[in-house]
Design an enzyme around this catalytic site. Sequence first.
Site, PDB file in Angstrom:
ATOM      1  N   SER A   1      56.555   4.450 -28.308  1.00 17.00           N
ATOM      2  CA  SER A   1      57.469   3.547 -28.179  1.00 17.00           C
ATOM      3  C   SER A   1      57.054   2.560 -27.003  1.00 17.00           C
ATOM      4  O   SER A   1      57.506   2.174 -25.820  1.00 17.00           O
ATOM      5  CB  SER A   1      59.205   3.662 -28.231  1.00 17.00           C
ATOM      6  OG  SER A   1      59.038   5.146 -26.962  1.00 17.00           O
TER       7      SER A   1
ATOM      8  N   LYS B   1      67.983   5.798 -25.384  1.00 15.52           N
ATOM      9  CA  LYS B   1      67.495   4.597 -24.128  1.00 15.52           C
ATOM     10  C   LYS B   1      68.224   3.818 -23.899  1.00 15.52           C
ATOM     11  O   LYS B   1      68.292   3.256 -21.858  1.00 15.52           O
ATOM     12  CB  LYS B   1      66.208   3.818 -24.983  1.00 15.52           C
ATOM     13  CG  LYS B   1      65.076   5.259 -25.230  1.00 15.52           C
ATOM     14  CD  LYS B   1      64.245   4.329 -26.112  1.00 15.52           C
ATOM     15  CE  LYS B   1      62.979   5.046 -26.267  1.00 15.52           C
ATOM     16  NZ  LYS B   1      62.339   4.849 -26.604  1.00 15.52           N
TER      17      LYS B   1
END
Length: 850
Positions: free
Chosen positions: A721, A764
Amino acid sequence: MQHLADGPITGPSAFLFPQIPIPAERPMAQSQPEVLDLPVLPLRDVVVFPHMVIPLFVGRDKSMRALEKAMEADKRILLVAQKSAETDDPAAVDLHTVGTLAQVLQLLKLPDGTIKVLVEGLSRVTVDKVVEQDGALQGQGTEVEASDAREPREVEAIARSLMSLFEQYVKTNRKLPPELLQTLAGIDEPGRLADTIAPHIGVRLADKQRLLEITDIGERLELLVGLVDGEIDVQQLEKRIRGRVKSQMEKSQREYYLNEQMKAIQKELGDLDDVPGELEELARKIAEAGMPKPVETKAKAELNKLKQMSPMSAEAAVVRNYLDWLLGVPWKKRTKVRKDLKVAEDTLDADHYGLDKVKERILEYLAVQSRVKQMKGPILCLVGPPGVGKTSLGQSIAKATNRKFVRMSLGGIRDEAEIRGHRRTYVGSMPGRLVQNLNKVGSKNPLFLLDEIDKMSMDFRGDPSSALLEVLDPEQNNSFNDHYLEVDLDLSEVMFVATSNSLNIPGPLLDRMEVIRIPGYTEDEKLNIAMRYLVPKQIKANGLKPEEIEIGGDAIQDIVRYYTRESGVRNLEREVAKICRKVVKEIALAGPQPAAKKAVAKKGKPKALVTVNAKNLDKYLGVRRFDFGRAEEENEIGLVTGLAWTEVGGELLQVESTLVPGKGNLILTGQLGNVMKESASAALSVVRSRAERLGIDVDFLQKQDVHVHVPDGATPKDGPSAGIAMVTSLVSVLTKVPIRADVAMTGEITLRGRVSAIGGLKEKLLAALRGGIRTVLIPGENRKDLADIPANVTRDLKIVPVKWIDEVLDLALERPLTPKKAGKEKARKTAPRVAVRGKSRSTPGTRVKH
């Protein structure tokens, strides 16, 4: 507690000690008997004769001191029997006047502080005086010479008669070894023969003391003949009793001979148990248990088998134990499941904050239960990190549904028999833990919490996870078969709730359960949980009153940020408990406060005696242990803020790039995993394929190396990611355009420049909000996950879904490098800025996933 020899080692081996040879015949005593002044060792339940070797256990202080004195001198000691074995501290009046002079052959101190001593009797002694001296008994006495007033022929005849009787006694007494007769055959002296035989006959202690006190050899032999003859009569009487019992038994019952003998003895004593009454009680319980027809038939068959057995046989105990387990199963007992949804909802909300999915599933089950008469219990699997309340949630579900609660820990279980039980052919066999817990709780429809189901393993004894397949299958668990009970057991009404930290569960077992994921708590959720549940709980647990302490919300927030790093709230509760303990100590040291000095708050309520807030938190918890990531203050070239997540939550992750002279190599540092290294290679390829469009020299790798570094190099990192962050960093370095410091991003990059979906979006975004980020770029494919994001996060962050790397570059760089194109998604929702600041660091040693 009575000490031995203070007592002897019982049994024949106490007198025939093969390891220590019996010394040869000692010379006759001198004409003038020796006057002795030696330590005295009082004996309980034993009389030591001359020529006798015997081990003794000594535990009383005076006795051990007497042995010490004997060992310091010539190792001789006086052994004198007590008149009463119950006397712990004997004096002279408590001892007999005739004892034995003995020689200590061996002494051994045992770990428990007692002494094991091996002694040999030498001669008879008349004890004239016993006094206490230097912590031990000291005795004065004279050796006694044996007298012989009878004719030698008469003495010899009595000795032969004694030997003949004793041979008969040894043959009928299985406790004495036949080798004893060989030892006696080598003894020619009549007096020594009597002293050797005397310890081996089962007469009273008083008779043995009487034998010791008789000095005339002929008289001693005559008394011994009478005692041995009496013991033979007792043995013959026992034999007649056994014969009478045996003659009354039928041939088919001869195998129970020993048991019938015991019954005959009990009958003579009038102490026979009321066995028929117990069998009738078992029959009544079977009739009232409400068993299914096949189970009742099995129980009655076992009861009939028990009636034909001897009550004292081992098989009868096995059958009786089986019937007890069978009757203990709650065949028809059940609790009434609560159907009031409002009460159940209030119960769940009172015990746990959040966890809406789990609560919704329980309420759905109760709603259907109110409409369906016969409904199978749900089988749920709560998956989440430690400390989020999975086990306590199981208790709350049982409370909300009015079921009894049973917790069965599966961690470390390797044996299939723990689930299914052992077969009755094994010694000490028992049912499985399912049946045991059902018997314990006494309900047919409890809530079974299968804790730590992912921690099971297997070995040569079987696979317990395979045994659970039948238990957790709603189509099969109505006929669960335990190896011990050997009958079908209906578990369809049981509500099973399993807990697990991961989905590392065998596929067939996982397929049978409804998985409900419980994510880690957000900062706001932890704050609410602490203020609503943890703080009041710890105040009460530490003996404080609510008016004595006040822990502010800012203090709890700082504990979450700077003193704990976890998904759950266990460490948070420990820190709150630590504060409460220190406050208790502080109040105790300060002493009682006068009533006139008690402060009053503005609203008229009494002010807390101790207030804990963010300013004085370090006084109670010490220096901060952790820091959280924060946004950079200025836009910089080559430095981009990425997002990562770990087992304990999300983190800000910086990615740095620079160009150094070289030959076109890609240098990667920062403990990157294989996936992340491949992501960096893909990012470089994307930049090279778009170089001309972005205004970058297509030959930029001819004389330069590209170095990509991810700080916090001690922490291993992996995952795809960070792909778009690496592309953005490389483009910034090559174009000399700074990257916006208030923008963070996450997303996997493909060679075509497409932004692919990632995981851990919630964690996140929470890290971005906490670190002062204003705009977060996420993959367009993750737009659907925004529904699970808390409202305060979506409100305070500008979250922009992107599909292509060109959109990322336009939003992340100070100035766009490519013209805007119609058809590209540029959704930019305005949002207020947040003022949350901190420092970007991960927990050392934590593996970071992207």
